[in-house]
Each structure stands twice: as structure tokens, then as C-alpha cells.
Design an enzyme around this catalytic site. Structure first.
Site: not given
Ligand code: ACM
Length: 509
Positions: A167, A247, A310, A403, A453
Site C-alpha cells: 500500500d 495505493h 481508490e 478497523d 491504520e
Molecule cells: C478499500 O477499503 N479501499 C478496499
């Protein structure tokens, strides 16, 4: 006594079979090895292999039972028939759950406490994909932590570990052709403190406050072999994800020519969606296919996840090589440009004979036939992907993003948001229930996500994973959420997690 996930049928009989100090076992392969290891650790029981006529535990394969299914017959002795090797492994997990919870711990246990109640269990899963996604990129997870997570997964008959290996914040996969991916892309100079939003110009590294503590690490080839071998022993497939074409900031830090901008200095120190994406060119496609070839070599036979989520397209409009590619392929916007990239990448993996998986953003521009779509945004995308003929894996944020905090208590450790309670997680099955039966056939199953994170250590990962993961496991195995709606329902099972030393989220904390 509750068994989790709940078996299809259970017929209790009277009495129990005591386990002897030396247990004779016939057959069983990896399943017998798992049983041998666990009993050895918790009680010192020694396993000897024996002929069927002499053995207290007999394994055989009966392919008519079906994939991952098993029959556990505890009478004068213990007889396990399984549809395949994985089914035998799940039978062993059930057998261990018939014993006191301490069987999952370090021991020592009194031999007299190891008595298996007489029972006949017939069992098999509702879904073939029962997964957990572990983000080892935002925070690196040492091999020991991954192995512990695999053990906890096996206790729940979860069969896919999706490893998010790359990432913006770090690159963890060794790639022989590109050593700087781990040497440079594996380390960032610090990690943002708390919940700071990325600054407008996106270059958080220069302006957002971070802790100034270098963070990183990567797996060696031997580490990957260790993880894959342990997973294989337990009946778990490890699916590597190489997230592209977004990413990718850590890779761009290592090899700046990959980027569509010229100012990535190091892997990202803050979170959020980065604008710094791969340039669109033949050269970056070649890079990606080389990395994917390495992943396919390190994870033999596994599906390969190619990300696709994203990916902002702003830089493609200013970067010369990306603009030229867009013109050449007639792409008019981000999704159509990304579709060109996905076609090349997904086809490369499909041509190698592997299942290829991508996040649901790829539906926006289109993706090759045969691509499996992992849905995380709107649950409607499950039906949309299935209608288009894709296999689907459900990872809906509202039920499976772990998360988010488990509880709304002020003592709860920092999370990306939340809470996402056990009760909300237990609604995952409604997503499947809502599907038209012909579309439901395309759903392989689902998985929960441990984006890291704020999950800095294996202990923190465990805190966010369990017992919500127990609920997901129940739903993917049985198709419903009976017995997992509240922490009280899970009392018996949580004793097992406690015995195993798992740092599950105590709801009374
Ligand atoms: C994601 O949560 N960007 C797959």
C-alpha cells in the site's frame, strides 16, 4: 456445550471416550498432525500411528460428503470421515471443541479431563470462501503474528487469509527483480499521530505531523514459505494482494519512474486516499506483471488479488506518458483509463491459470470476464457484479470492516471510526438472504477486514478481530447468525479464545 461454527446436525449420545496417554491414530494427514501438535502442547499426549483396527482415532476420506464436509462419529472410538483433507481438518477443530477450553492453551492439563463426549456430527460449510483480510502494509505484522492469526482462523474454520501486502505506507512482498521495493518501499520515516486528515495538496509527508519513528519491515522468501506452509497445514489458502494502480506510493518511492508525479520521497506517513498513483504506460504494466509473476511463484496455486480500489485519476491528466496512453486507447476518463489497465493485469493472471480478484471499483470501467469481484462499498454491487457474470466475494464495509471500533466506550483504543458492533456484524448474512437465488450462486462467500491504520501490533489486531470474527465465521459456515448476536451468546466459545491467549475485546472493559 456450544460448538462454533454450529454444525449442521448433532446427535448427542450417552457417555464419553477418555483419551489415553498414547493415542493411536490411523490416517488423517495434516489433520492428524494438527491434532497431534495441539494435544501434545496442552496435555503431553503422544500420538502413534497405527492400523485402523488398532487405532482410537480413525480418519478416512469419503468424497461423496462434498468439499470441506465431514462426519465425526464418537462412539467406542473416534471415526472421522471427510469429503477432503480440509474437511478432516475441520473435524479436528470440532473434536478439540468437544474437549475443555484449556485444550486450546499451553497446558498442562490433567489427562482425566480429556474425555470426548459421545456424539455423531455431520457438518459442512454454506460458503466456500470464509476469509479474513489482514493489512500488513499500513503496519507490518511479523511472521509470528501472522501464524497466530492463522491459528485463530482455523479455530473458526475460516479458510482464506487475504494478505494485503502493499500500500502507500509500505511494501512487504520480496520481488527479486525490484529489490528497492522492500529496501526503500518497506520503510517510512514515521506515522501520523491520531486522526489528522491528509492535507489538501496530498503531500502529507511534508506537512502532517507524524511520530518521527521509522516504521517498516518486509517478508523474506523464507517468511512467505513459513506462512504458506502453516496455512496449508491448517487448511487455509493465503491470497496475496498487490494493490494497483492506486495505493502504490511505497513502490513509487522506491522507483520514481513508476509514478505519474515527480515528488514522492518515501512511503506515505499518513492515511487516506493518495493521489500518487502508477503512471499508465507499457512500462508500468510490465512492472506489475513481473511483480504478479513473483507473487504467483511465492503463493503456489493461490488466487491473486490485484486491488483496483481508490485510484484517483487526476495525475493521469497531467502526466505526459499517462496522457499519451489515454489518447492511444481512446480513454476519456478515469474509469475508462483504469479499465485498460485492469484488462491487461487481470488477463495476465487469468492466462496463468489463476483466479484473479479485484475490489468493486473495477466494475465502474469494466473488467475481463472471469475476474472475481470483491465488494466493499455498496452491497448492491454484489448483485451488479453477479448479473454481469462475475463471481463475487462479500466484504461489505458496514458489516465486515473491523478497523472500526467494536464498542463505543471511551477506553476503546483508537480506531478509524465506529463503532461497528457485534450486533451490526451479525447482519452480514442479510446481504446474502436478500439476493435472488440465481445471483446468490455466484457468491463464493465473504470475509472480514483488518485494515491496520491503527492496528500496530498483533495484540491490537486480535482486539479488533475477535469476537466479531467469530460471528462472521458462524455466518459464512452456517448461513445464519444464530448464537452469535451478543457476547453472552458466545460465552462458551470465548473461553476457548481466552485459553488460546487471544486478546479478544472484552465487552465489560
Ligand atoms: C478499500 O477499503 N479501499 C478496499
Amino acid at each position: 456445550m456450544t460448538i462454533l461454527p454450529t454444525p449442521l446436525t448433532i446427535e448427542w449420545r450417552d457417555g464419553a471416550v477418555p483419551l489415553p496417554r498414547v493415542l493411536r491414530v490411523c490416517g488423517g494427514g495434516n489433520a492428524a498432525r494438527v491434532l497431534t501438535q495441539r494435544l501434545g502442547i496442552c496435555s503431553g499426549i503422544r500420538v502413534e500411528y497405527a492400523e485402523a483396527s488398532e487405532a482410537e482415532v480413525v480418519f478416512d476420506i469419503d468424497a461423496t460428503l462434498g468439499a470441506e464436509a465431514y462426519r465425526l462419529d464418537v462412539d467406542r472410538r473416534i471415526h472421522i470421515s471427510a469429503g477432503d483433507e480440509r474437511g478432516a481438518g475441520w473435524a479436528v477443530q470440532t473434536l478439540l471443541q468437544l474437549l475443555p477450553p484449556e485444550v486450546h492453551g499451553p497446558g498442562p492439563m490433567e489427562l482425566e479431563s480429556l474425555r470426548v463426549p459421545r456424539v455423531l456430527i455431520a457438518d459442512g460449510p454454506r460458503f466456500s470462501w470464509r476469509g479474513s483480510m489482514l493489512d500488513v502494509a499500513r503496519h507490518f505484522m511479523p511472521v509470528e503474528g501472522v501464524l497466530r492469526h492463522l491459528d485463530a482462523m482455523a479455530m473458526h474454520k475460516l479458510n482464506v487469509l487475504h494478505l494485503h501486502l502493499t500500500d502507500d505506507q509500505g511494501w512487504r512482498l520480496p520481488v527479486a527483480a525490484y529489490p528497492l521495493l522492500t529496501e526503500v518501499g518497506g520503510w517510512r520515516p514515521g506515522t501520523v499521530l491520531g486522526h489528522q486528515p491528509p492535507p489538501d495538496d496530498n503531500d502529507c509527508d511534508d506537512v502532517a505531523e507524524h511520530d518521527g519513528r521509522p516504521h517498516g519491515g518486509s517478508y523474506t522468501v523464507e517468511d512467505i514459505h513459513t506462512i504458506v506452509a502453516h496455512a496449508d497445514l491448517l487448511g487455509i489458502t493465503v491470497v496475496p494482494e498487490i494493490d494497483m494502480p492506486g495505493h502504490m506510493e511505497a513502490a513509487i518511492a522506491a522507483y520514481p519512474w513508476l509514478g505519474a508525479c515527480d515528488h514522492v520521497q518515501h512511503p506515505r506517513t499518513c492515511f487516506g486516499v493518495s493521489e500518487h498513483v502508477l503512471a499508465l504506460s507499457e512500462r508500468t504494466v510490465d512492472f506489475c506483471t513481473t511483480v504478479l509473476d513473483q507473487a504467483m511463484e511465492l503463493f503456489p496455486g493461490s488466487p491473486i488479488h490485484v486491488g483496483g480500489d481508490e485510484c484517483p485519476s487526476r495525475e493521469w491528466l497531467t502526466d505526459e506518458s499517462s496522457r499519451a496512453t489515454m489518447e492511444a486507447i481512446g480513454a476519456v476518463d478515469g474509469p475508462s483509463a483504469q479499465a485498460w489497465f485492469e484488462r491487461r493485469i487481470c488477463q495476465h493472471v487469468l492466462d496463468a491459470g489463476r483466479r484473479v480478484i479485484a475490489w468493486d471499483e473495477v466494475l465502474d470501467g469494466g473488467v475481463p470476464e472471469g475476474t472475481t469481484v470483491m465488494v466493499w462499498r455498496e452491497t448492491d454491487a454484489i448483485a451488479r457484479a453477479a448479473t454481469l457474470g462475475h463471481d463475487v466475494i462479500a466484504a461489505p464495509a458496514e458489516h465486515t470492516y473491523f478497523d472500526y471500533a467494536q464498542l463505543s466506550t471511551p477506553e476503546h483504543p483508537l480506531a478509524i471510526g465506529g463503532p461497528r458492533t457485534l450486533e451490526e456484524v451479525s447482519g452480514l448474512h442479510t446481504v446474502f438472504d436478500a439476493l435472488d437465488p440465481t445471483l446468490a450462486e455466484r457468491v463464493l462467500g465473504g470475509q472480514f477486514q483488518l485494515w491496520s491504520e491503527y492496528l500496530r501490533t498483533p495484540e491490537r489486531v486480535e482486539f479488533f478481530a475477535w469476537p466479531r470474527g467469530s460471528s462472521v465465521a458462524q455466518q459464512l459456515w452456517t448461513g445464519n447468525a444464530e448464537g452469535v448476536g451478543s457476547v453472552t451468546d458466545l460465552t462458551d466459545h470465548l473461553q476457548r479464545l481466552t485459553a488460546a491467549g487471544i486478546n479478544w475485546c472484552r465487552h465489560d472493559q
